[in-house]
Design a protein around this motif. Structure first.
Motif, PDB file in Angstrom:
ATOM      1  N   ASP A 190       0.853  -1.194   0.000  1.00 54.66           N
ATOM      2  CA  ASP A 190       0.000   0.000   0.000  1.00 54.66           C
ATOM      3  C   ASP A 190       0.885   1.237   0.000  1.00 54.66           C
ATOM      4  O   ASP A 190       2.077   1.176   0.357  1.00 54.66           O
ATOM      5  N   ILE A 191       0.293   2.347  -0.388  1.00 54.34           N
ATOM      6  CA  ILE A 191       0.929   3.663  -0.340  1.00 54.34           C
ATOM      7  C   ILE A 191       0.028   4.573   0.478  1.00 54.34           C
ATOM      8  O   ILE A 191      -1.173   4.656   0.223  1.00 54.34           O
ATOM      9  N   GLN A 192       0.601   5.237   1.476  1.00 54.27           N
ATOM     10  CA  GLN A 192      -0.180   6.130   2.336  1.00 54.27           C
ATOM     11  C   GLN A 192       0.452   7.516   2.385  1.00 54.27           C
ATOM     12  O   GLN A 192       1.462   7.733   3.051  1.00 54.27           O
ATOM     13  N   PRO A 193      -0.119   8.487   1.648  1.00 59.35           N
ATOM     14  CA  PRO A 193       0.359   9.864   1.778  1.00 59.35           C
ATOM     15  C   PRO A 193      -0.157  10.488   3.069  1.00 59.35           C
ATOM     16  O   PRO A 193      -1.188  10.067   3.611  1.00 59.35           O
ATOM     17  N   GLY A 194       0.562  11.474   3.575  1.00 59.36           N
ATOM     18  CA  GLY A 194       0.143  12.133   4.799  1.00 59.36           C
ATOM     19  C   GLY A 194       0.917  13.408   5.033  1.00 59.36           C
ATOM     20  O   GLY A 194       1.780  13.798   4.227  1.00 59.36           O
ATOM     21  N   PRO A 195       0.633  14.079   6.130  1.00 58.30           N
ATOM     22  CA  PRO A 195       1.294  15.358   6.414  1.00 58.30           C
ATOM     23  C   PRO A 195       2.783  15.232   6.706  1.00 58.30           C
ATOM     24  O   PRO A 195       3.496  16.239   6.697  1.00 58.30           O
ATOM     25  N   HIS A 196       3.262  14.023   6.957  1.00 58.44           N
ATOM     26  CA  HIS A 196       4.681  13.818   7.260  1.00 58.44           C
ATOM     27  C   HIS A 196       5.422  13.123   6.122  1.00 58.44           C
ATOM     28  O   HIS A 196       6.501  12.576   6.327  1.00 58.44           O
ATOM     29  N   GLY A 197       4.846  13.138   4.951  1.00 55.73           N
ATOM     30  CA  GLY A 197       5.444  12.481   3.801  1.00 55.73           C
ATOM     31  C   GLY A 197       4.648  11.246   3.403  1.00 55.73           C
ATOM     32  O   GLY A 197       3.668  10.860   4.058  1.00 55.73           O
ATOM     33  N   THR A 198       5.066  10.639   2.328  1.00 49.99           N
ATOM     34  CA  THR A 198       4.385   9.449   1.817  1.00 49.99           C
ATOM     35  C   THR A 198       5.121   8.199   2.287  1.00 49.99           C
ATOM     36  O   THR A 198       6.343   8.128   2.205  1.00 49.99           O
ATOM     37  N   ARG A 199       4.340   7.237   2.763  1.00 56.09           N
ATOM     38  CA  ARG A 199       4.918   5.980   3.242  1.00 56.09           C
ATOM     39  C   ARG A 199       4.456   4.828   2.361  1.00 56.09           C
ATOM     40  O   ARG A 199       3.320   4.816   1.850  1.00 56.09           O
ATOM     41  N   VAL A 200       5.321   3.842   2.199  1.00 56.38           N
ATOM     42  CA  VAL A 200       5.046   2.656   1.389  1.00 56.38           C
ATOM     43  C   VAL A 200       5.301   1.422   2.236  1.00 56.38           C
ATOM     44  O   VAL A 200       6.289   1.364   2.978  1.00 56.38           O
ATOM     45  N   LEU A 201       4.410   0.450   2.138  1.00 58.53           N
ATOM     46  CA  LEU A 201       4.576  -0.811   2.851  1.00 58.53           C
ATOM     47  C   LEU A 201       4.387  -1.968   1.885  1.00 58.53           C
ATOM     48  O   LEU A 201       3.381  -2.041   1.180  1.00 58.53           O
ATOM     49  N   VAL A 202       5.353  -2.872   1.847  1.00 56.89           N
ATOM     50  CA  VAL A 202       5.273  -4.096   1.046  1.00 56.89           C
ATOM     51  C   VAL A 202       5.693  -5.240   1.941  1.00 56.89           C
ATOM     52  O   VAL A 202       6.706  -5.150   2.652  1.00 56.89           O
ATOM     53  N   GLY A 203       4.918  -6.327   1.950  1.00 59.28           N
ATOM     54  CA  GLY A 203       5.266  -7.427   2.835  1.00 59.28           C
ATOM     55  C   GLY A 203       4.647  -8.739   2.421  1.00 59.28           C
ATOM     56  O   GLY A 203       3.915  -8.843   1.433  1.00 59.28           O
ATOM     57  N   ASP A 204       4.949  -9.753   3.220  1.00 54.72           N
ATOM     58  CA  ASP A 204       4.519 -11.121   2.939  1.00 54.72           C
ATOM     59  C   ASP A 204       4.276 -11.822   4.265  1.00 54.72           C
ATOM     60  O   ASP A 204       5.190 -11.987   5.066  1.00 54.72           O
ATOM     61  N   VAL A 205       3.023 -12.221   4.496  1.00 53.98           N
ATOM     62  CA  VAL A 205       2.672 -12.948   5.712  1.00 53.98           C
ATOM     63  C   VAL A 205       3.053 -14.408   5.546  1.00 53.98           C
ATOM     64  O   VAL A 205       2.800 -15.018   4.503  1.00 53.98           O
ATOM     65  N   GLN A 206       3.637 -14.967   6.582  1.00 55.40           N
ATOM     66  CA  GLN A 206       4.017 -16.382   6.556  1.00 55.40           C
ATOM     67  C   GLN A 206       2.763 -17.247   6.456  1.00 55.40           C
ATOM     68  O   GLN A 206       1.768 -17.023   7.134  1.00 55.40           O
ATOM     69  N   GLY A 207       2.840 -18.269   5.598  1.00 59.71           N
ATOM     70  CA  GLY A 207       1.711 -19.172   5.429  1.00 59.71           C
ATOM     71  C   GLY A 207       0.795 -18.733   4.303  1.00 59.71           C
ATOM     72  O   GLY A 207       1.031 -17.739   3.616  1.00 59.71           O
ATOM     73  N   LYS A 208      -0.270 -19.511   4.121  1.00 55.97           N
ATOM     74  CA  LYS A 208      -1.227 -19.255   3.050  1.00 55.97           C
ATOM     75  C   LYS A 208      -2.644 -19.346   3.597  1.00 55.97           C
ATOM     76  O   LYS A 208      -2.854 -19.595   4.780  1.00 55.97           O
ATOM     77  N   GLY A 209      -3.604 -19.138   2.727  1.00 59.56           N
ATOM     78  CA  GLY A 209      -4.997 -19.279   3.108  1.00 59.56           C
ATOM     79  C   GLY A 209      -5.574 -18.023   3.718  1.00 59.56           C
ATOM     80  O   GLY A 209      -4.949 -16.956   3.757  1.00 59.56           O
ATOM     81  N   LEU A 210      -6.797 -18.170   4.244  1.00 54.61           N
ATOM     82  CA  LEU A 210      -7.509 -17.018   4.784  1.00 54.61           C
ATOM     83  C   LEU A 210      -6.847 -16.466   6.040  1.00 54.61           C
ATOM     84  O   LEU A 210      -6.988 -15.278   6.345  1.00 54.61           O
ATOM     85  N   GLY A 211      -6.133 -17.309   6.786  1.00 55.58           N
ATOM     86  CA  GLY A 211      -5.420 -16.797   7.952  1.00 55.58           C
ATOM     87  C   GLY A 211      -4.375 -15.771   7.560  1.00 55.58           C
ATOM     88  O   GLY A 211      -4.204 -14.750   8.244  1.00 55.58           O
ATOM     89  N   ALA A 212      -3.660 -16.022   6.463  1.00 56.13           N
ATOM     90  CA  ALA A 212      -2.676 -15.056   5.978  1.00 56.13           C
ATOM     91  C   ALA A 212      -3.355 -13.796   5.479  1.00 56.13           C
ATOM     92  O   ALA A 212      -2.838 -12.682   5.655  1.00 56.13           O
ATOM     93  N   VAL A 213      -4.512 -13.937   4.857  1.00 54.29           N
ATOM     94  CA  VAL A 213      -5.257 -12.766   4.375  1.00 54.29           C
ATOM     95  C   VAL A 213      -5.676 -11.892   5.550  1.00 54.29           C
ATOM     96  O   VAL A 213      -5.574 -10.664   5.503  1.00 54.29           O
ATOM     97  N   GLU A 214      -6.160 -12.514   6.623  1.00 55.58           N
ATOM     98  CA  GLU A 214      -6.565 -11.753   7.811  1.00 55.58           C
ATOM     99  C   GLU A 214      -5.391 -10.987   8.406  1.00 55.58           C
ATOM    100  O   GLU A 214      -5.539  -9.812   8.785  1.00 55.58           O
ATOM    101  N   ALA A 215      -4.240 -11.633   8.500  1.00 56.07           N
ATOM    102  CA  ALA A 215      -3.068 -10.956   9.058  1.00 56.07           C
ATOM    103  C   ALA A 215      -2.647  -9.791   8.166  1.00 56.07           C
ATOM    104  O   ALA A 215      -2.286  -8.716   8.661  1.00 56.07           O
ATOM    105  N   ALA A 216      -2.677  -9.996   6.849  1.00 56.83           N
ATOM    106  CA  ALA A 216      -2.318  -8.916   5.931  1.00 56.83           C
ATOM    107  C   ALA A 216      -3.278  -7.739   6.072  1.00 56.83           C
ATOM    108  O   ALA A 216      -2.857  -6.573   6.083  1.00 56.83           O
ATOM    109  N   ALA A 217      -4.570  -8.030   6.192  1.00 54.46           N
ATOM    110  CA  ALA A 217      -5.556  -6.962   6.351  1.00 54.46           C
ATOM    111  C   ALA A 217      -5.327  -6.191   7.653  1.00 54.46           C
ATOM    112  O   ALA A 217      -5.469  -4.961   7.696  1.00 54.46           O
TER     113      ALA A 217
END
Length: 412
Positions: A190-217
């Motif tokens: 995701d990319i999040q602009p804000g009053p202190h600059g723009t921040r970017v987050l890229v990552g990978d949750v360990q595992g697969k399935g809906l549990g990984a989706v929940e953690a990512a969310a």
């Protein structure tokens, strides 16, 4: 053409459009959709043509054969074919039409050559069964279309569409999920602009399935709030670590066996006070590559543990490193689907070396959209389309001051 388990890939970025990169048709509802699209001409359905032609052919052959070789009972195939490609009402029409045609054609022959009541019952029962089968098929397709809408909503919730030039950044992403039904997995960005600059987050949750989706969310929700409000990137990193720990406690309290889940991530800040540098925090993630027409270099590796394992270090979140980033240089971040792609000999894909050769041959590859498309294609070619994990390729760079779009300073 590459195969990766019938998956579908999509690209986001550039001018804010998302284009489907269909390598192979997906199973289930996508097959149904493609079938109906193929049976349309100028926007009108022609699904009725195959069963109608079959009815005409059977009738014609029956009238032009000897009495010892009657095939009119084959007309039971007509509603069967209609059940596979037409709607319920269309199948019912063909069932009635087949029955009427059978009666007319059979009575046109002398009595000794008529097939009679047994075949009449066969055609009638075949028509009824075809209508029932069509009803089941249509109901199943509707259910699958509904599940597709649910999966699409899930994907858009976790990986929300990013406007063009969001936060003053030119960006592009390729995402290949391993979960066919959910269409989203443990990879996130995701990319999040804000009053202190723009921040970017890229990552990978360990595992697969809906549990990984929940953690990512959960992580993305925290990032979107902390990335906007917090002035210090280290505080944003600390909030992400705490959120992962809280998520694990919650899932453990529910009795689920994912209490040891963690996530690797790269948190990047584009400060407003320095256009020639970026702030980087790495949570066990591979350091980004810096791609420019002049060549490819790798940022220093991080010394932080993955999110959810920070308590093992006992020193708080990993430090923030400010590294130079010249105008025109693109940050490339990837997940395990790229770094762990193997060829037939078990060799990993040499991403940095391959990119260096590509940029030397064509400097324009350093542009975000070209870059993610190139990495996607080369990764799939290297592993013959057999990706072992969710795959994300994310590229981002600052827009030149004169190129900022009207969304460059919008806040979400």
């Amino acid at each position: 053409m590459f195969r990766w388990g019938g998956e579908r890939a999509w690209v986001a970025g550039g001018r804010g459009r998302r284009g489907a990169l269909d390598r192979l048709p997906r199973a289930g509802h996508e097959d149904a959709l493609q079938r109906h699209q193929l049976l349309r001409v100028r926007g009108r359905s022609v699904a009725w043509v195959p069963p109608f032609l079959l009815l005409l052919c059977i009738t014609y052959v029956d009238f032009n054969t000897t009495g010892e070789f009657r095939i009119i009972s084959w007309i039971v195939l007509v509603p069967g074919i209609a059940a596979a490609i037409c709607g319920v009402w269309g199948t019912a029409v063909f069932a009635v039409l087949a029955l009427v045609t059978y009666v007319v054609a059979d009575h046109a022959w002398p009595h000794q050559y008529q097939t009679g009541l047994p075949d009449f019952i066969l055609v009638a029962v075949g028509g009824i069964l075809s209508i029932l089968a069509c009803s089941v098929r249509v109901r199943g397709e509707r259910r699958m279309l509904h599940m597709r809408d649910v999966a699409e909503t899930t994907r858009r919730t976790v990986l929300r569409p990013l406007p063009p030039d969001w936060g003053g950044l030119e960006h592009a992403a390729v995402y290949l999920p391993s979960d066919v039904e959910a269409r989203v997995g443990g990879d996130f960005y995701d990319i999040q602009p804000g009053p202190h600059g723009t921040r970017v987050l890229v990552g990978d949750v360990q595992g697969k399935g809906l549990g990984a989706v929940e953690a990512a969310a959960a992580l993305l929700g925290t990032f979107r709030e902390a990335g906007y409000h917090e002035a210090d990137l280290a505080t944003v990193a600390d909030r992400l670590e705490v959120r992962m720990l809280r998520h694990r406690l919650h899932t453990t309290a529910l009795g689920r066996e994912d209490g040891d889940r963690f996530a690797t991530a790269a948190l990047i800040g584009f400060p407003q006070d320095d256009d020639s540098a970026v702030d980087v925090v790495l949570f066990g993630h591979d350091p980004p590559l810096v791609v420019a027409p002049e060549g490819v270099r790798q940022l220093p590796p991080g010394d932080g543990l993955p999110l959810g394992l920070g308590e093992l270090a006992g020193e708080g979140p990993p430090p923030v490193h400010r590294v130079p980033l010249a105008p025109g240089e693109t940050l490339l971040l990837t997940t395990d689907g790229v770094t762990e792609a193997r060829d037939g000999d078990g060799e990993f894909y040499p991403l940095a070396e391959d990119l260096a050769r590509a940029v030397a041959a064509e400097p324009r590859v350093a542009a975000p959209r070209r870059l993610v498309a190139y990495v996607r294609d080369r990764t799939l070619r290297h592993c013959a389309g057999r990706l072992a994990d969710d795959t994300t390729v994310f590229a981002v760079r600052r827009r030149a001051p004169g190129e900022l779009g009207r969304n460059g300073r919008l806040r979400s």
